[in-house]
Structures are given as C-alpha cells and as structure tokens.
Write a protein that holds these residues in place. Structure first.
Motif, mmCIF file in Angstrom:
data_model
loop_
_atom_site.group_PDB
_atom_site.id
_atom_site.type_symbol
_atom_site.label_atom_id
_atom_site.label_comp_id
_atom_site.label_asym_id
_atom_site.label_seq_id
_atom_site.Cartn_x
_atom_site.Cartn_y
_atom_site.Cartn_z
ATOM 1 N N LYS A 5 0.409 -1.378 -0.152
ATOM 2 C CA LYS A 5 -0.079 0.239 0.501
ATOM 3 C C LYS A 5 0.974 1.319 -0.236
ATOM 4 O O LYS A 5 0.414 2.480 -0.601
ATOM 5 N N ILE A 6 1.613 1.312 0.722
ATOM 6 C CA ILE A 6 3.224 2.271 0.767
ATOM 7 C C ILE A 6 3.542 2.887 -0.339
ATOM 8 O O ILE A 6 3.650 3.674 -1.462
ATOM 9 N N ILE A 7 3.620 1.399 -1.186
ATOM 10 C CA ILE A 7 4.364 1.970 -2.530
ATOM 11 C C ILE A 7 3.390 2.015 -3.470
ATOM 12 O O ILE A 7 3.573 3.135 -4.655
ATOM 13 N N PHE A 8 2.228 1.652 -2.994
ATOM 14 C CA PHE A 8 1.167 1.880 -4.098
ATOM 15 C C PHE A 8 0.897 3.558 -4.138
ATOM 16 O O PHE A 8 0.965 4.314 -5.445
ATOM 17 N N ASN A 9 0.487 4.224 -2.628
ATOM 18 C CA ASN A 9 0.819 5.424 -2.796
ATOM 19 C C ASN A 9 1.634 6.791 -3.116
ATOM 20 O O ASN A 9 1.324 7.469 -3.464
ATOM 21 N N GLU A 10 2.747 5.718 -3.197
ATOM 22 C CA GLU A 10 4.139 6.767 -3.429
ATOM 23 C C GLU A 10 4.273 6.906 -5.299
ATOM 24 O O GLU A 10 4.321 7.162 -5.808
ATOM 25 N N TYR A 16 1.638 8.336 -11.428
ATOM 26 C CA TYR A 16 1.055 7.396 -11.412
ATOM 27 C C TYR A 16 -0.588 6.981 -11.842
ATOM 28 O O TYR A 16 -0.996 7.386 -10.668
ATOM 29 N N SER A 17 -1.226 6.480 -12.563
ATOM 30 C CA SER A 17 -2.584 6.193 -12.249
ATOM 31 C C SER A 17 -3.209 5.053 -11.488
ATOM 32 O O SER A 17 -1.967 3.754 -11.475
ATOM 33 N N ALA A 21 -0.043 1.633 -11.406
ATOM 34 C CA ALA A 21 0.476 1.481 -9.525
ATOM 35 C C ALA A 21 0.177 0.020 -9.762
ATOM 36 O O ALA A 21 1.393 -0.608 -9.628
ATOM 37 N N TYR A 22 -0.821 -0.007 -10.166
ATOM 38 C CA TYR A 22 -1.335 -2.216 -10.279
ATOM 39 C C TYR A 22 0.105 -2.914 -10.682
ATOM 40 O O TYR A 22 0.488 -4.420 -10.110
ATOM 41 N N SER A 23 0.209 -1.932 -11.997
ATOM 42 C CA SER A 23 1.154 -2.308 -13.044
ATOM 43 C C SER A 23 1.671 -2.865 -12.854
ATOM 44 O O SER A 23 2.659 -4.213 -13.073
ATOM 45 N N HIS A 24 2.713 -1.830 -12.006
ATOM 46 C CA HIS A 24 4.384 -1.102 -11.041
ATOM 47 C C HIS A 24 4.236 -3.169 -9.929
ATOM 48 O O HIS A 24 5.580 -3.839 -10.149
ATOM 49 N N LEU A 25 2.984 -2.893 -9.695
ATOM 50 C CA LEU A 25 2.923 -3.895 -9.020
ATOM 51 C C LEU A 25 3.087 -5.436 -9.000
ATOM 52 O O LEU A 25 3.852 -5.652 -8.172
ATOM 53 N N ARG A 26 2.858 -5.371 -10.013
ATOM 54 C CA ARG A 26 2.467 -7.425 -10.051
ATOM 55 C C ARG A 26 3.558 -7.358 -11.503
ATOM 56 O O ARG A 26 4.391 -8.775 -11.664
ATOM 57 N N GLY A 27 4.766 -5.941 -11.380
ATOM 58 C CA GLY A 27 6.032 -6.716 -12.054
ATOM 59 C C GLY A 27 5.681 -7.311 -13.710
ATOM 60 O O GLY A 27 6.772 -6.834 -14.328
ATOM 61 N N GLU A 28 4.723 -6.201 -13.736
ATOM 62 C CA GLU A 28 4.585 -6.075 -15.573
ATOM 63 C C GLU A 28 5.384 -4.936 -15.830
ATOM 64 O O GLU A 28 5.568 -5.327 -17.410
ATOM 65 N N TRP A 50 13.171 -3.676 -8.243
ATOM 66 C CA TRP A 50 12.640 -3.398 -9.459
ATOM 67 C C TRP A 50 12.539 -4.732 -10.087
ATOM 68 O O TRP A 50 12.706 -5.163 -10.754
ATOM 69 N N LEU A 51 13.982 -5.488 -9.630
ATOM 70 C CA LEU A 51 14.307 -6.952 -10.236
ATOM 71 C C LEU A 51 13.296 -7.705 -10.630
ATOM 72 O O LEU A 51 12.736 -8.372 -11.726
ATOM 73 N N ASP A 52 12.442 -7.700 -9.440
ATOM 74 C CA ASP A 52 11.100 -9.020 -8.791
ATOM 75 C C ASP A 52 10.688 -8.605 -7.488
ATOM 76 O O ASP A 52 10.746 -8.598 -6.460
ATOM 77 N N ILE A 53 9.629 -7.595 -8.155
ATOM 78 C CA ILE A 53 9.414 -6.640 -7.056
ATOM 79 C C ILE A 53 8.292 -7.842 -6.223
ATOM 80 O O ILE A 53 7.836 -7.317 -5.229
ATOM 81 N N ARG A 54 7.708 -8.324 -7.332
ATOM 82 C CA ARG A 54 6.758 -9.500 -6.665
ATOM 83 C C ARG A 54 7.211 -10.082 -6.029
ATOM 84 O O ARG A 54 5.776 -10.650 -4.283
#
Length: 80
Positions: A5-10, A16-17, A21-28, A50-54
């Motif tokens: 949630k912290i990373i999403f908010n940042e 980012y929309s 943001a969710y796409s980044h958190l899924r590693g896509e 960020w090499l493997d954020i998941r």
C-alpha cells in the motif's frame, strides 16, 4: 501500513494512475528510473527490488543481484 500500500501510494503520488501503479506492483511494468531512484533514496523500496518486485512484496526480500561469475580460466595443458 502494509508495504504494498505504501508503494502504491507513492507511485500514485508520482503521477501514475491506479491501473498503472497496480501493473508496477505485479511486475508487468517498471516505473521510470527517476521514480525508482527517489523511492530508493527515501528508503521505501531498495533499488534492486524492482528486478523482481513480486518476490520483494511477498516477503522474500530483495532479489539477489545478477551473478557476475567469471568464466573458468584456461588451465595449462600437461606437456607430457
């Protein structure tokens, strides 16, 4: 607050929309370099995570750095 949630908010704070943001958190996708650097400098996400954020978000810690193993050296052949 949960790390995800912290990373999403940042990411949203960086412009980012929600969908991106969710796409980044899924590693896509990966955020821009400037965003990755800012999050690293502020201690929110390690740079190499960020090499493997998941894996990082699933509690496996920051991924290992890519191997830089040297190739085996040529060994001299026996002259016998």
């Amino acid at each position: 607050m949960e790390q995800r949630k912290i990373i999403f908010n940042e990411l949203v704070r960086h412009g980012y929309s929600d969908k991106a943001a969710y796409s980044h958190l899924r590693g896509e996708r990966k955020p821009k370099y400037s965003v990755i650097l800012d999050l690293h400098r502020r201690g929110i996400v390690p740079f190499d995570a960020w090499l493997d954020i998941r894996s990082y978000l699933n509690g496996n810690g920051s991924p290992a750095k890519p191997s830089r193993a040297k190739s085996p050296k040529n060994t001299p052949k026996d002259a016998a």
